[in-house]
Write an enzyme that holds these catalytic residues in place. Structure first.
Site, short mmCIF file in Angstrom:
data_model
loop_
_atom_site.label_atom_id
_atom_site.label_comp_id
_atom_site.label_asym_id
_atom_site.label_seq_id
_atom_site.Cartn_x
_atom_site.Cartn_y
_atom_site.Cartn_z
N HIS A 72 18.58 57.34 -27.31
CA HIS A 72 17.89 56.69 -26.19
C HIS A 72 18.54 55.34 -25.91
O HIS A 72 18.67 54.50 -26.79
CB HIS A 72 16.40 56.48 -26.52
CG HIS A 72 15.59 57.73 -26.33
ND1 HIS A 72 14.25 57.71 -26.09
CD2 HIS A 72 15.95 59.04 -26.33
CE1 HIS A 72 13.80 58.96 -25.94
NE2 HIS A 72 14.81 59.78 -26.09
N PRO A 292 2.74 50.29 -35.70
CA PRO A 292 3.85 51.13 -35.24
C PRO A 292 4.36 50.82 -33.83
O PRO A 292 5.34 51.41 -33.39
CB PRO A 292 3.28 52.54 -35.32
CG PRO A 292 1.82 52.38 -35.36
CD PRO A 292 1.54 51.06 -35.96
N LYS A 296 8.99 50.10 -36.34
CA LYS A 296 9.74 49.39 -37.38
C LYS A 296 9.46 49.89 -38.80
O LYS A 296 10.24 49.62 -39.72
CB LYS A 296 9.42 47.89 -37.31
CG LYS A 296 10.01 47.23 -36.09
CD LYS A 296 11.53 47.12 -36.18
CE LYS A 296 12.18 47.02 -34.82
NZ LYS A 296 12.96 48.21 -34.47
P1 FAS Z 1 5.54 56.61 -47.66
O1 FAS Z 1 4.08 56.23 -47.67
O2 FAS Z 1 6.09 57.42 -46.55
O3 FAS Z 1 5.87 57.43 -49.00
C1 FAS Z 1 5.31 57.05 -50.24
C2 FAS Z 1 5.30 58.27 -51.14
O4 FAS Z 1 4.79 57.88 -52.42
C3 FAS Z 1 4.38 59.37 -50.62
O5 FAS Z 1 5.04 60.61 -50.65
C4 FAS Z 1 3.18 59.34 -51.57
O6 FAS Z 1 2.62 60.61 -51.78
C5 FAS Z 1 3.83 58.82 -52.85
N1 FAS Z 1 2.88 58.13 -53.74
C6 FAS Z 1 1.88 57.30 -53.39
N2 FAS Z 1 1.25 56.85 -54.50
C7 FAS Z 1 1.90 57.40 -55.57
C8 FAS Z 1 1.74 57.31 -56.99
N3 FAS Z 1 0.78 56.56 -57.52
N4 FAS Z 1 2.57 58.03 -57.77
C9 FAS Z 1 3.56 58.78 -57.22
N5 FAS Z 1 3.78 58.90 -55.90
C10 FAS Z 1 2.94 58.22 -55.09
N6 FAS Z 1 6.52 53.99 -38.72
C11 FAS Z 1 7.25 53.97 -37.59
O7 FAS Z 1 8.34 53.39 -37.59
N7 FAS Z 1 6.77 54.58 -36.44
C12 FAS Z 1 5.56 55.25 -36.43
O8 FAS Z 1 5.16 55.79 -35.41
C13 FAS Z 1 4.79 55.32 -37.60
N8 FAS Z 1 3.60 56.00 -37.63
C14 FAS Z 1 2.86 56.01 -38.80
C15 FAS Z 1 1.62 56.70 -38.88
C16 FAS Z 1 0.86 56.70 -40.07
C17 FAS Z 1 -0.46 57.43 -40.13
C18 FAS Z 1 1.35 56.00 -41.20
C19 FAS Z 1 0.53 55.96 -42.49
C20 FAS Z 1 2.57 55.32 -41.13
C21 FAS Z 1 3.34 55.33 -39.95
N9 FAS Z 1 4.58 54.69 -39.86
C22 FAS Z 1 5.32 54.66 -38.72
C23 FAS Z 1 5.11 54.03 -40.98
C24 FAS Z 1 5.74 55.06 -41.88
O9 FAS Z 1 6.65 55.80 -41.17
C25 FAS Z 1 6.29 54.33 -43.07
O10 FAS Z 1 6.97 53.15 -42.70
C26 FAS Z 1 7.21 55.19 -43.90
O11 FAS Z 1 6.53 56.36 -44.25
C27 FAS Z 1 7.62 54.37 -45.12
O12 FAS Z 1 8.16 55.22 -46.04
P2 FAS Z 1 7.90 54.99 -47.60
O13 FAS Z 1 8.11 53.56 -47.92
O14 FAS Z 1 8.71 56.03 -48.28
O15 FAS Z 1 6.34 55.25 -47.82
C1 PHB Z 2 6.52 58.15 -32.36
O1 PHB Z 2 5.72 58.58 -33.23
O2 PHB Z 2 7.27 58.89 -31.71
C2 PHB Z 2 6.58 56.66 -32.12
C3 PHB Z 2 5.61 55.85 -32.70
C4 PHB Z 2 5.65 54.48 -32.48
C5 PHB Z 2 6.67 53.96 -31.67
C6 PHB Z 2 7.64 54.77 -31.12
C7 PHB Z 2 7.60 56.15 -31.34
O3 PHB Z 2 6.72 52.62 -31.45
#
Ligand code: FAS
Ligand code: PHB
Length: 389
Positions: A72, A292, A296
Site C-alpha cells: 500500500h 491499534p 504499531k
Molecule cells: P502475543 O500476545 O501475540 O503473543 C504472546 C504469546 O504468549 C501468546 O501465544 C500467548 O498464548 C503466550 N503466553 C501468554 N502467557 C504465557 C505464559 N504464561 N506462558 C507461556 N506462554 C504464554 N496490532 C496491530 O499492529 N494492529 C492491529 O490491528 C492489532 N489488533 C489487535 C487486536 C487484539 C484483540 C489484540 C489483543 C492485539 C492487537 N494488536 C494489533 C496487537 C498485536 O498484534 C500484538 O502487538 C502482537 O500480537 C504482539 O505479539 P507478541 O508480543 O508476540 O504477543
Molecule cells: C487491520 O486489522 O487490518 C488493521 C488494524 C488496525 C490498523 C490497520 C489495520 O490501524
C-alpha cells in the site's frame, strides 16, 4: 532441559526471535501456554512496516508475503463529508505491506518446524526463576509433570497477560498507562474490500476503519463504548453502523456478508520500564501495548526482536555485550515514539465522550490541517510506515 535462550510465548515476537537466533546458531526453546491452532485463531494485526517485512525476508519468509501481501502506497482519511489520501510513496518514498498477523505467525511456525527447533505447547504454570543470577531457569507443568529449562537468558515474549513482566518486582518496574473510554468491534468477512486502500474514518457517531486481508477477505472495525458486548451486535447491525460512519460512495459500494470472526478489543496505551532485568528481556506486548489505530503493535514487537536478536548474536559471537546492555534503552526509545503516534492517531479519529464542543472543533481543525498541509501528511506518513530502527 538446557538451552541458551529460553523464549516464553509462541506469538510473533517469540517465533521471530527464535528464528533469528536459530539462524545465528543459537539454541532456543519456546514455551507456549496454548496450542498452535489457538494462537493461529487469534485475528489481530493487518499492516506490516518495511522493517518487519525485511526481518521476515531475512529469515527466509519473504516469498509468500511478497506474493500474497498487498503493498500500500497510502491510506485514506475520511471525516464528515469528505475523504483525502495521504500518499506514503510521495511523502516519504516508503510503503507498508498488508499481510495479516495470522499469516505472519503461520509462516513463522512453518519455519520453526522446518528447522526442527522445539516449541513446548500447552505449558501451564510457567514460572521464571533466578533471573538476576547467571543461571536463570524456567519451570512449567505439562501433562501433570513439572519440567525445568536451564538457560543463559530468558526472552519474555508472552504478551500483556504473560508471566514475564510480573517477574520483575513492582519496586523495579515503572508502568505508564492510558485506558481509552472505548473499544473496537471488529468483523472479519469473506467479502471483497470496500476500497483497495484502508479508510480511517472520523465520524460524529464514532471511529470506523475499513481494512482487508486479501481481495476476498475484509476486516472492518467500529468504535464502541467500553460497556458494549459483542453479543449485542448482529452482523446486520454492524454493517448498518459501518455504513453510517464511512463516506457515502463507500457505503453505497460496501459488500456485506456473514462475519467469520467478530470481537471487541479494548484500547489502551501501556509501557513498562525497564525492558530488561538481569537475564530477562521483555519483548513486544509483554512490555508495551498501543491502541491499534496506528497499526504499531505487531511492528513494535518486530523492532524489539531486532534489537534483542542483534545484541544476543553479538554476545554469543564474541563481539561484546553492548547490544544487550543497551537493549532496553534502544527499544524504549522507539516504543515511546510509536506510542505517541498511536495516541495521536487515536485522539484524531475517535469520538471521546468528554471531548465537548471545543474538543470536537479542535479535532476538526486537526483534520483540516492534515488535509491541507503536505508537511503534516509527511509527518503522518513517516510514522505510519515506521520510524527507522
Ligand atoms: P502475543 O500476545 O501475540 O503473543 C504472546 C504469546 O504468549 C501468546 O501465544 C500467548 O498464548 C503466550 N503466553 C501468554 N502467557 C504465557 C505464559 N504464561 N506462558 C507461556 N506462554 C504464554 N496490532 C496491530 O499492529 N494492529 C492491529 O490491528 C492489532 N489488533 C489487535 C487486536 C487484539 C484483540 C489484540 C489483543 C492485539 C492487537 N494488536 C494489533 C496487537 C498485536 O498484534 C500484538 O502487538 C502482537 O500480537 C504482539 O505479539 P507478541 O508480543 O508476540 O504477543
Ligand atoms: C487491520 O486489522 O487490518 C488493521 C488494524 C488496525 C490498523 C490497520 C489495520 O490501524
Amino acid at each position: 532441559m538446557r538451552t541458551q535462550v529460553c523464549i516464553i510465548g509462541a506469538g510473533p515476537s517469540g517465533l521471530l526471535l527464535g528464528q533469528l537466533l536459530h539462524l545465528a546458531g543459537i539454541e532456543t526453546i519456546i514455551i507456549e501456554r496454548k496450542t498452535k491452532d489457538y494462537v493461529l485463531g487469534r485475528i489481530r494485526a493487518g499492516v506490516l512496516e518495511t522493517g518487519m517485512c525485511n526481518l521476515l525476508r531475512k529469515v527466509g519468509l519473504g516469498t509468500r508475503m511478497d506474493a500474497e501481501g498487498f503493498v500500500h502506497d497510502g491510506t485514506l482519511i475520511a471525516a464528515a463529508d469528505r475523504m483525502f489520501r495521504v500518499d506514503f510513496k510521495e511523502r516519504v518514498n516508503q510503503t507498508v505491506m498488508v499481510y495479516g498477523q495470522t499469516e505472519v505467525t503461520r509462516d513463522l511456525y512453518t519455519a520453526r518446524e522446518t528447522a526442527g527447533a522445539p516449541i513446548i505447547y500447552d505449558a501451564d504454570g510457567v514460572t521464571l526463576h533466578d533471573v538476576t543470577t547467571d543461571a536463570p531457569y524456567v519451570t512449567y507443568i505439562k501433562d501433570g509433570t513439572e519440567h525445568r529449562v536451564t538457560c543463559d537468558y530468558i526472552a519474555g515474549c508472552d504478551g500483556f497477560h504473560g508471566a514475564s513482566r510480573p517477574t520483575i518486582p513492582s519496586s523495579v518496574r515503572k508502568e505508564f498507562e492510558k485506558v481509552y473510554p472505548f473499544g473496537w468491534l471488529g468483523v472479519l468477512s469473506e467479502t471483497p474490500p470496500v476500497n483497495h486502500e484502508l479508510i480511517y474514518a472520523n465520524h460524529a457517531r464514532g471511529f470506523a476503519l475499513c481494512s482487508m486481508r486479501n481481495q476476498a477477505l475484509s476486516r472492518y472495525y467500529v468504535q464502541v463504548p467500553l460497556s458494549d458486548k459483542v453479543e449485542n451486535w448482529t452482523d446486520q447491525m454492524f454493517w448498518d453502523e459501518l455504513r453510517r460512519r464511512i463516506p457515502q460512495d463507500a457505503a453505497d459500494t460496501l459488500v456485506t456478508g456473514d462475519s467469520i470472526e467478530k470481537s471487541i478489543a479494548p484500547l489502551r496505551s501501556f509501557i513498562s520500564e525497564p525492558m530488561r532485568w538481569g537475564r530477562l528481556f521483555l519483548v513486544g506486548d509483554a512490555a508495551h501495548i498501543v491502541p491499534p489505530t496506528g497499526a504499531k503493535g505487531l511492528n513494535l514487537a518486530a523492532s524489539d526482536v531486532h534489537y534483542l536478536s542483534e545484541g544476543l548474536i553479538a554476545l554469543y559471537h564474541g563481539d561484546g555485550d553492548e547490544g544487550i546492555e543497551r537493549y532496553s534503552q534502544k527499544a524504549l526509545a522507539r516504543v515511546w515514539k510509536a506510542s505517541r503516534f498511536s495516541w495521536w492517531m487515536t485522539s484524531l479519529l475517535h469520538k471521546f465522550p468528554d471531548q465537548g464542543d471545543f474538543g470536537q472543533r479542535i479535532q476538526e481543525a486537526e483534520i483540516d490541517y492534515l488535509e491541507s498541509s503536505l508537511v503534516a501528511q509527511t509527518s503522518l506518513a513517516e510514522n505510519y510506515v515506521g520510524l527507522p530502527y
